[in-house]
Design a protein around this motif. Structure first.
Motif, PDB file in Angstrom:
ATOM      1  N   LEU A 136       0.827  -1.208   0.000  1.00  0.00           N
ATOM      2  CA  LEU A 136       0.000   0.000   0.000  1.00  0.00           C
ATOM      3  C   LEU A 136       0.864   1.261   0.000  1.00  0.00           C
ATOM      4  CD1 LEU A 136      -2.815  -0.952   2.546  1.00  0.00           C
ATOM      5  CD2 LEU A 136      -2.959  -0.901   0.053  1.00  0.00           C
ATOM      6  N   ALA A 137       1.913   1.270   0.805  1.00  0.00           N
ATOM      7  CA  ALA A 137       2.790   2.441   0.873  1.00  0.00           C
ATOM      8  C   ALA A 137       3.483   2.681  -0.466  1.00  0.00           C
ATOM      9  CB  ALA A 137       3.822   2.262   1.977  1.00  0.00           C
ATOM     10  N   ASP A 138       3.816   1.603  -1.166  1.00  0.00           N
ATOM     11  CA  ASP A 138       4.480   1.736  -2.470  1.00  0.00           C
ATOM     12  C   ASP A 138       3.512   2.183  -3.563  1.00  0.00           C
ATOM     13  OD1 ASP A 138       6.838   0.901  -1.318  1.00  0.00           O
ATOM     14  OD2 ASP A 138       6.720  -1.152  -2.087  1.00  0.00           O
ATOM     15  N   ARG A 139       2.282   1.716  -3.500  1.00  0.00           N
ATOM     16  CA  ARG A 139       1.326   1.961  -4.588  1.00  0.00           C
ATOM     17  C   ARG A 139       0.462   3.204  -4.413  1.00  0.00           C
ATOM     18  NH1 ARG A 139       0.204  -3.161  -7.380  1.00  0.00           N
ATOM     19  NH2 ARG A 139       2.306  -3.943  -7.708  1.00  0.00           N
ATOM     20  N   ILE A 140       0.176   3.563  -3.171  1.00  0.00           N
ATOM     21  CA  ILE A 140      -0.692   4.712  -2.906  1.00  0.00           C
ATOM     22  C   ILE A 140       0.181   5.822  -2.327  1.00  0.00           C
ATOM     23  CG2 ILE A 140      -2.725   5.564  -1.686  1.00  0.00           C
ATOM     24  CD1 ILE A 140      -3.427   3.331  -3.628  1.00  0.00           C
ATOM     25  N   THR A 141       0.364   6.869  -3.099  1.00  0.00           N
ATOM     26  CA  THR A 141       1.229   7.950  -2.655  1.00  0.00           C
ATOM     27  C   THR A 141       0.442   9.252  -2.533  1.00  0.00           C
ATOM     28  OG1 THR A 141       1.865   8.419  -4.938  1.00  0.00           O
ATOM     29  CG2 THR A 141       3.296   6.941  -3.701  1.00  0.00           C
TER      30      THR A 141
ATOM     31  N   ALA B  26      -9.053   5.353  -9.696  1.00  0.00           N
ATOM     32  CA  ALA B  26      -7.982   5.804  -8.797  1.00  0.00           C
ATOM     33  C   ALA B  26      -8.559   6.164  -7.423  1.00  0.00           C
ATOM     34  CB  ALA B  26      -7.252   6.996  -9.404  1.00  0.00           C
ATOM     35  N   GLU B  27      -9.707   6.815  -7.412  1.00  0.00           N
ATOM     36  CA  GLU B  27     -10.327   7.163  -6.130  1.00  0.00           C
ATOM     37  C   GLU B  27     -10.826   5.923  -5.398  1.00  0.00           C
ATOM     38  OE1 GLU B  27     -12.669  10.476  -5.516  1.00  0.00           O
ATOM     39  OE2 GLU B  27     -11.150  11.773  -6.399  1.00  0.00           O
TER      40      GLU B  27
ATOM     41  N   ARG C  32     -10.259   1.853  -0.992  1.00  0.00           N
ATOM     42  CA  ARG C  32      -9.995   0.453  -0.594  1.00  0.00           C
ATOM     43  C   ARG C  32      -8.700   0.341   0.187  1.00  0.00           C
ATOM     44  NH1 ARG C  32     -12.069  -0.851  -6.337  1.00  0.00           N
ATOM     45  NH2 ARG C  32     -14.249  -1.262  -5.891  1.00  0.00           N
ATOM     46  N   ALA C  33      -7.686   1.101  -0.190  1.00  0.00           N
ATOM     47  CA  ALA C  33      -6.402   1.065   0.514  1.00  0.00           C
ATOM     48  C   ALA C  33      -6.564   1.577   1.943  1.00  0.00           C
ATOM     49  CB  ALA C  33      -5.364   1.886  -0.238  1.00  0.00           C
TER      50      ALA C  33
ATOM     51  N   ALA D  65      -4.857  19.371   1.947  1.00  0.00           N
ATOM     52  CA  ALA D  65      -6.224  19.502   2.470  1.00  0.00           C
ATOM     53  C   ALA D  65      -7.228  19.243   1.352  1.00  0.00           C
ATOM     54  CB  ALA D  65      -6.428  20.899   3.044  1.00  0.00           C
ATOM     55  N   ARG D  66      -8.298  18.571   1.682  1.00  0.00           N
ATOM     56  CA  ARG D  66      -9.419  18.287   0.782  1.00  0.00           C
ATOM     57  C   ARG D  66      -9.124  17.213  -0.257  1.00  0.00           C
ATOM     58  NH1 ARG D  66     -14.011  19.990   1.763  1.00  0.00           N
ATOM     59  NH2 ARG D  66     -14.540  20.379  -0.364  1.00  0.00           N
ATOM     60  N   HIS D  67      -7.917  16.670  -0.298  1.00  0.00           N
ATOM     61  CA  HIS D  67      -7.624  15.572  -1.221  1.00  0.00           C
ATOM     62  C   HIS D  67      -8.272  14.305  -0.658  1.00  0.00           C
ATOM     63  CE1 HIS D  67      -5.162  12.357  -3.050  1.00  0.00           C
ATOM     64  NE2 HIS D  67      -5.226  13.146  -4.097  1.00  0.00           N
ATOM     65  N   ARG D  68      -8.771  13.440  -1.517  1.00  0.00           N
ATOM     66  CA  ARG D  68      -9.505  12.240  -1.080  1.00  0.00           C
ATOM     67  C   ARG D  68      -8.662  11.384  -0.125  1.00  0.00           C
ATOM     68  NH1 ARG D  68     -14.678  10.612  -1.463  1.00  0.00           N
ATOM     69  NH2 ARG D  68     -14.761  11.265  -3.608  1.00  0.00           N
TER      70      ARG D  68
END
Length: 140
Positions: A14-19, A92-93, A98-99, A123-126
Motif C-alpha cells: 500500500l505504501a508503495d502503490r498509494i502515494t 484511482a479514487e 480500498r487502501a 487539504a481536501r484531497h480524497r
C-alpha cells in the motif's frame, strides 16, 4: 482477504502503490477556472478535465465560478461540483478508498503510521480526508 493475512507485506504494498500527491497550486487552479470561460473549446474541456482530476482542492474556486455571469462557466463549474458531490466512480479514487479501508482494518501501529502519513497530505484531497477519518475511527 489474503492481503489481511500478511499485514506487513500488505502495508508495504500500500505504501508503495498509494502515494500522497502534492497540493495543486492555487495559481494553477485559478488559471484553470479562468480557462473555463475562454474562447477555445478544447482549452475549456482540458481545463475542466484537469479541475476534475484536482478534485475537492478546487471546490472553493469552482463554487465562485458557479456564480459567474457567463453561462458556459456556470455550466462547467456546476458539472464539476456535481461530480465532487457524487460517490466516487473513478478507479484511482476507488483504489484510495480500498487502501484506506484495508489499512484501517489491519489497525496495527504500522498501519496507523501509514494512515498518518496519508492524512498529512493536501487539504481536501480524497486520500488525506479518508485517512484522517480512518485514524479518528481507530481505537487509541
Amino acid at each position: 482477504v489474503a492481503l489481511g493475512r500478511t499485514p506487513d507485506a500488505t502495508l508495504k504494498l500500500l505504501a508503495d502503490r498509494i502515494t500522497v500527491r502534492p497540493a495543486a497550486p492555487a495559481e494553477r487552479i485559478s488559471k484553470l477556472v479562468g480557462a473555463l470561460g475562454g474562447p477555445d473549446f478544447a482549452a475549456r474541456q482540458a481545463a475542466a478535465k484537469e479541475l476534475g482530476e484536482i478534485g475537492a482542492e478546487a471546490e472553493a474556486a469552482l463554487r465562485a465560478a458557479a456564480a459567474s455571469p457567463a453561462g458556459e462557466v456556470r455550466r462547467l463549474a456546476g458539472e464539476l461540483l456535481d461530480r465532487l458531490a457524487a460517490p466516487p466512480t473513478d478507479p484511482a479514487e476507488l483504489r484510495i478508498l480500498r487502501a484506506v479501508e484495508l489499512a484501517e482494518g489491519i489497525g496495527t501501529p504500522a498501519a496507523r503510521d501509514l494512515l498518518t502519513r496519508w492524512a498529512a497530505g493536501p487539504a481536501r484531497h480524497r486520500l488525506t480526508t479518508e485517512a484522517a477519518a480512518a485514524l479518528r475511527r481507530l481505537p487509541r
